[in-house]
Design an enzyme around this catalytic site. Structure first.
Site, PDB file in Angstrom:
ATOM      1  N   ARG A 169      36.159  48.980  46.225  1.00  0.00           N
ATOM      2  CA  ARG A 169      36.841  47.688  46.239  1.00  0.00           C
ATOM      3  C   ARG A 169      38.083  47.653  47.131  1.00  0.00           C
ATOM      4  NH1 ARG A 169      39.543  46.962  40.285  1.00  0.00           N
ATOM      5  NH2 ARG A 169      41.580  47.818  40.789  1.00  0.00           N
ATOM      6  N   ARG A 173      40.516  46.466  56.854  1.00  0.00           N
ATOM      7  CA  ARG A 173      40.627  45.268  57.695  1.00  0.00           C
ATOM      8  C   ARG A 173      41.027  45.617  59.123  1.00  0.00           C
ATOM      9  NH1 ARG A 173      44.413  42.878  53.501  1.00  0.00           N
ATOM     10  NH2 ARG A 173      43.013  42.107  51.872  1.00  0.00           N
ATOM     11  N   ARG A 246      42.382  56.192  29.767  1.00  0.00           N
ATOM     12  CA  ARG A 246      43.356  56.928  30.588  1.00  0.00           C
ATOM     13  C   ARG A 246      44.700  56.373  30.165  1.00  0.00           C
ATOM     14  NH1 ARG A 246      43.344  61.513  32.995  1.00  0.00           N
ATOM     15  NH2 ARG A 246      44.635  60.926  34.770  1.00  0.00           N
ATOM     16  N   ARG A 277      53.027  56.862  41.729  1.00  0.00           N
ATOM     17  CA  ARG A 277      53.753  55.863  42.512  1.00  0.00           C
ATOM     18  C   ARG A 277      55.098  55.545  41.869  1.00  0.00           C
ATOM     19  NH1 ARG A 277      50.346  50.252  41.315  1.00  0.00           N
ATOM     20  NH2 ARG A 277      50.591  50.355  39.074  1.00  0.00           N
ATOM     21  N   GLU A 303      55.414  56.619  37.838  1.00  0.00           N
ATOM     22  CA  GLU A 303      54.209  56.592  37.006  1.00  0.00           C
ATOM     23  C   GLU A 303      53.468  57.913  37.042  1.00  0.00           C
ATOM     24  OE1 GLU A 303      53.052  51.955  37.740  1.00  0.00           O
ATOM     25  OE2 GLU A 303      51.421  53.407  37.545  1.00  0.00           O
ATOM     26  N   TYR A 351      37.728  46.654  31.166  1.00  0.00           N
ATOM     27  CA  TYR A 351      38.784  46.777  32.156  1.00  0.00           C
ATOM     28  C   TYR A 351      39.060  45.372  32.723  1.00  0.00           C
ATOM     29  CZ  TYR A 351      41.138  49.256  36.039  1.00  0.00           C
ATOM     30  OH  TYR A 351      42.048  49.747  36.930  1.00  0.00           O
ATOM     31  N   ASP A 353      41.291  42.433  34.264  1.00  0.00           N
ATOM     32  CA  ASP A 353      42.551  42.010  34.862  1.00  0.00           C
ATOM     33  C   ASP A 353      43.027  40.789  34.080  1.00  0.00           C
ATOM     34  OD1 ASP A 353      43.229  43.787  36.862  1.00  0.00           O
ATOM     35  OD2 ASP A 353      41.932  42.844  38.352  1.00  0.00           O
TER      36      ASP A 353
HETATM   37  P1  FAD Z   1      47.143  43.548  25.246  1.00  0.00           P
HETATM   38  O1  FAD Z   1      48.135  43.035  26.197  1.00  0.00           O
HETATM   39  O2  FAD Z   1      46.970  45.015  25.134  1.00  0.00           O
HETATM   40  O3  FAD Z   1      47.521  42.937  23.804  1.00  0.00           O
HETATM   41  C1  FAD Z   1      47.047  43.444  22.578  1.00  0.00           C
HETATM   42  C2  FAD Z   1      48.169  43.285  21.555  1.00  0.00           C
HETATM   43  O4  FAD Z   1      47.671  43.589  20.252  1.00  0.00           O
HETATM   44  C3  FAD Z   1      49.331  44.249  21.792  1.00  0.00           C
HETATM   45  O5  FAD Z   1      50.541  43.539  21.804  1.00  0.00           O
HETATM   46  C4  FAD Z   1      49.246  45.224  20.623  1.00  0.00           C
HETATM   47  O6  FAD Z   1      50.507  45.713  20.218  1.00  0.00           O
HETATM   48  C5  FAD Z   1      48.637  44.331  19.551  1.00  0.00           C
HETATM   49  N1  FAD Z   1      47.958  45.086  18.495  1.00  0.00           N
HETATM   50  C6  FAD Z   1      47.044  46.080  18.643  1.00  0.00           C
HETATM   51  N2  FAD Z   1      46.664  46.540  17.432  1.00  0.00           N
HETATM   52  C7  FAD Z   1      47.346  45.825  16.511  1.00  0.00           C
HETATM   53  C8  FAD Z   1      47.393  45.853  15.076  1.00  0.00           C
HETATM   54  N3  FAD Z   1      46.660  46.716  14.366  1.00  0.00           N
HETATM   55  N4  FAD Z   1      48.226  44.983  14.445  1.00  0.00           N
HETATM   56  C9  FAD Z   1      48.986  44.096  15.146  1.00  0.00           C
HETATM   57  N5  FAD Z   1      48.987  44.045  16.496  1.00  0.00           N
HETATM   58  C10 FAD Z   1      48.173  44.889  17.170  1.00  0.00           C
HETATM   59  N6  FAD Z   1      46.025  42.870  35.358  1.00  0.00           N
HETATM   60  C11 FAD Z   1      46.241  42.136  36.467  1.00  0.00           C
HETATM   61  O7  FAD Z   1      45.690  41.036  36.591  1.00  0.00           O
HETATM   62  N7  FAD Z   1      47.100  42.568  37.452  1.00  0.00           N
HETATM   63  C12 FAD Z   1      47.750  43.760  37.380  1.00  0.00           C
HETATM   64  O8  FAD Z   1      48.515  44.123  38.289  1.00  0.00           O
HETATM   65  C13 FAD Z   1      47.519  44.579  36.202  1.00  0.00           C
HETATM   66  N8  FAD Z   1      48.134  45.758  36.081  1.00  0.00           N
HETATM   67  C14 FAD Z   1      47.905  46.510  34.960  1.00  0.00           C
HETATM   68  C15 FAD Z   1      48.560  47.741  34.851  1.00  0.00           C
HETATM   69  C16 FAD Z   1      48.362  48.540  33.739  1.00  0.00           C
HETATM   70  C17 FAD Z   1      49.077  49.867  33.611  1.00  0.00           C
HETATM   71  C18 FAD Z   1      47.449  48.100  32.717  1.00  0.00           C
HETATM   72  C19 FAD Z   1      47.200  48.949  31.507  1.00  0.00           C
HETATM   73  C20 FAD Z   1      46.812  46.883  32.820  1.00  0.00           C
HETATM   74  C21 FAD Z   1      47.022  46.073  33.937  1.00  0.00           C
HETATM   75  N9  FAD Z   1      46.405  44.815  34.043  1.00  0.00           N
HETATM   76  C22 FAD Z   1      46.634  44.068  35.189  1.00  0.00           C
HETATM   77  C23 FAD Z   1      45.533  44.265  32.967  1.00  0.00           C
HETATM   78  C24 FAD Z   1      46.302  43.395  31.926  1.00  0.00           C
HETATM   79  O9  FAD Z   1      47.315  44.161  31.327  1.00  0.00           O
HETATM   80  C25 FAD Z   1      45.329  42.878  30.847  1.00  0.00           C
HETATM   81  O10 FAD Z   1      44.297  42.115  31.408  1.00  0.00           O
HETATM   82  C26 FAD Z   1      45.973  42.012  29.738  1.00  0.00           C
HETATM   83  O11 FAD Z   1      47.275  42.394  29.417  1.00  0.00           O
HETATM   84  C27 FAD Z   1      45.115  42.068  28.490  1.00  0.00           C
HETATM   85  O12 FAD Z   1      45.628  41.272  27.439  1.00  0.00           O
HETATM   86  P2  FAD Z   1      45.160  41.494  25.942  1.00  0.00           P
HETATM   87  O13 FAD Z   1      45.798  40.439  25.129  1.00  0.00           O
HETATM   88  O14 FAD Z   1      43.695  41.628  25.888  1.00  0.00           O
HETATM   89  O15 FAD Z   1      45.691  42.959  25.535  1.00  0.00           O
HETATM   90  N1  UDP Z   2      43.618  54.603  46.034  1.00  0.00           N
HETATM   91  C1  UDP Z   2      43.975  55.619  46.895  1.00  0.00           C
HETATM   92  N2  UDP Z   2      45.207  55.596  47.487  1.00  0.00           N
HETATM   93  C2  UDP Z   2      46.090  54.599  47.288  1.00  0.00           C
HETATM   94  C3  UDP Z   2      45.724  53.542  46.408  1.00  0.00           C
HETATM   95  C4  UDP Z   2      44.480  53.573  45.802  1.00  0.00           C
HETATM   96  O1  UDP Z   2      43.209  56.536  47.095  1.00  0.00           O
HETATM   97  O2  UDP Z   2      47.194  54.645  47.845  1.00  0.00           O
HETATM   98  C5  UDP Z   2      42.289  54.692  45.382  1.00  0.00           C
HETATM   99  C6  UDP Z   2      42.336  55.404  44.036  1.00  0.00           C
HETATM  100  O3  UDP Z   2      41.142  56.148  43.918  1.00  0.00           O
HETATM  101  C7  UDP Z   2      42.334  54.278  43.037  1.00  0.00           C
HETATM  102  C8  UDP Z   2      41.456  53.257  43.733  1.00  0.00           C
HETATM  103  O4  UDP Z   2      41.773  53.404  45.113  1.00  0.00           O
HETATM  104  O5  UDP Z   2      41.786  54.692  41.811  1.00  0.00           O
HETATM  105  C9  UDP Z   2      41.725  51.828  43.270  1.00  0.00           C
HETATM  106  O6  UDP Z   2      43.079  51.550  43.457  1.00  0.00           O
HETATM  107  P1  UDP Z   2      43.810  50.312  42.826  1.00  0.00           P
HETATM  108  O7  UDP Z   2      45.260  50.427  43.120  1.00  0.00           O
HETATM  109  O8  UDP Z   2      43.081  49.102  43.253  1.00  0.00           O
HETATM  110  O9  UDP Z   2      43.503  50.570  41.283  1.00  0.00           O
HETATM  111  P2  UDP Z   2      44.293  50.223  39.973  1.00  0.00           P
HETATM  112  O10 UDP Z   2      45.441  51.165  39.897  1.00  0.00           O
HETATM  113  O11 UDP Z   2      44.678  48.783  40.064  1.00  0.00           O
HETATM  114  O12 UDP Z   2      43.245  50.492  38.936  1.00  0.00           O
END
Ligand code: FAD
Ligand code: UDP
Length: 370
Positions: A169, A173, A246, A277, A303, A351, A353
């Site tokens: 993904r 470019r 993870r 990063r 991180e 997974y 977004d």
């Molecule tokens: P969550 O936000 O996990 O909410 C679940 C809630 O339930 C939490 O507050 C938790 O405390 C609560 N809960 C769980 N169990 C209980 C319980 N037993 N009792 C009461 N409360 C409870 N998406 C993007 O579009 N762009 C990004 O750049 C991006 N970056 C990300 C980076 C990271 C490190 C991660 C992990 C995810 C990222 N995402 C990103 C994805 C995004 O975080 C999720 O799509 C979104 O937050 C999911 O919302 P949710 O409500 O399903 O889950």
């Molecule tokens: N990746 C890489 N170098 C970089 C950024 C990303 O090799 O500088 C690779 C890495 O394998 C990563 C994948 O591209 O798991 C997807 O990256 P992205 O940042 O889109 O993933 P996210 O962290 O959002 O899951």
């Protein structure tokens, strides 16, 4: 008696609760953390909205989702353009003409393509793993400097043992376009995600520091239906086994300088640097406070990617065969719970977004409140 008890105040729970209220239903939200917003939670530190559970950049091609979420926040024009730091050499991401110029000194798209094609020849058959996929996409030079170390740190495995699709993904470019996402709409909510979620939850009763699973019996008595957004395996007390994730550890630091790295995200793509990063949060909002003034300090987060153990914060579902199979077994149990809706990233073990989470909950709401 409430119509709905919503477990979790992340995007899924907050939007479900909002829609329920809008349709005249009574709703109670319980959240085990001390704050709302789940993983999109931002905390204001010295005027900077710090993304406490990892950097979140909103991006989508889904106009319905965009029109929906922009009712609750104004989004700025932030565009994700990470920089890669390989032993002090800086490269533009994703792979574009700036990257190729720095790597090989090529100037025109034609020269860049010739160089790419020459290096791609190394792989002659269908790529079997991530290493082969990466080389067939961008060649060995870029693989060695910008992909290998980063990927091995992120996934804790050798690139030859990882599936090819992870890297597919990433855009390649032949233009000077370093926008990381191929999305029509992109940005960060002005004032932070927490404010946006608070707007969604306006007028709704929320109980923080309340773990549903620890108080299940008494909470279940309060509502006709439950919307559960926590981990699906935890709901069933892990009786079929544990789904894997993870995890990520964030090391946050407040620095008394205005500018640490000049960009929101810098990836450390060598193998030796232990973190993957560094995020410098202020640049998600262009280094300004809410009144448009320059912020004097900065907050950075290093991180560290790690294997998840029970008790850690679950971050990324590991959608391999073993976990997908186990999830399907839990899904059968979930389907049999007629009064409970399982939703969101943890409830559906997907997974997602943010835009996919929003699309999923809106779809569920349409069915529930039609
Ligand atoms: P969550 O936000 O996990 O909410 C679940 C809630 O339930 C939490 O507050 C938790 O405390 C609560 N809960 C769980 N169990 C209980 C319980 N037993 N009792 C009461 N409360 C409870 N998406 C993007 O579009 N762009 C990004 O750049 C991006 N970056 C990300 C980076 C990271 C490190 C991660 C992990 C995810 C990222 N995402 C990103 C994805 C995004 O975080 C999720 O799509 C979104 O937050 C999911 O919302 P949710 O409500 O399903 O889950
Ligand atoms: N990746 C890489 N170098 C970089 C950024 C990303 O090799 O500088 C690779 C890495 O394998 C990563 C994948 O591209 O798991 C997807 O990256 P992205 O940042 O889109 O993933 P996210 O962290 O959002 O899951």
């Amino acid at each position: 008696m409430y119509d709905y008890l919503v477990v979790g105040s992340g995007l899924y729970g907050a939007i479900f609760a909002h829609e329920a209220r809008k349709h005249g239903k009574s709703v109670l939200v319980v959240e085990k953390r001390a704050n709302i917003a789940g993983n999109v939670y931002t905390e204001n530190v010295e005027g900077i909205n710090v993304h406490k559970y990892g950097a979140h950049i909103f991006h989508t091609n889904n106009k319905k989702v965009w029109n929906y979420i922009t009712q609750f926040a104004e989004f700025n024009r932030f565009t994700n353009s990470p920089v890669a730091n390989y032993k002090g050499e800086l490269y533009s991401l994703p792979f574009n003409m700036y990257t190729f110029n720095k790597m090989w000194g090529v100037v025109t798209p034609e020269e860049a393509l010739a160089k790419l094609n020459e290096q791609r020849k190394e792989i002659v058959s269908e790529p079997k793993n991530l290493e082969e996929q990466a080389i067939s996409l961008v060649g060995r030079d870029i693989y060695e400097k910008l992909i290998k170390g980063y990927t091995e740190k992120q996934w804790g495995r050798d690139c030859k043992e990882l599936p090819a699709f992870i890297i597919k993904r990433l855009p390649v470019r032949l233009t000077f376009d370093n926008n990381y996402f191929n999305a029509l709409y992109q940005g960060i909510p002005v004032g932070g995600y927490t404010k946006m979620v608070a707007n969604l939850l306006g007028g709704i009763e929320v109980r923080l520091n309340t773990d549903y699973l620890k108080n299940k019996e008494e909470l279940d008595k309060l509502a006709h239906k439950v919307v559960y957004t926590g981990p699906i395996d935890a709901y069933f007390d892990y009786k079929l086994g544990t789904l894997e994730y993870r995890s990520v550890r964030f090391e946050n630091e407040l620095l008394d300088i205005p500018n640490y790295q000049g960009n929101a995200a810098v990836n450390y793509t060598d193998r030796e640097t232990p973190f993957t990063r560094i995020i410098e949060h202020k640049w998600f909002e262009f280094g300004k406070d809410e009144n448009g003034n320059d912020l004097p300090k900065t907050v950075i987060s290093r991180e560290y990617s790690s294997e998840w153990k029970k008790g850690d914060e679950p971050y990324y579902p590991v959608n391999n065969e073993k976990n997908s199979k186990l999830y399907l077994e839990y899904k059968k149990l979930a389907d049999a719970e007629k009064k409970v809706i399982f939703g969101g990233r943890l409830g559906e073990y997907k997974y997602y977004d943010m835009d996919a989470t929003i699309a999923s909950v809106l779809d569920k709401c349409e069915k529930e409140f039609e």
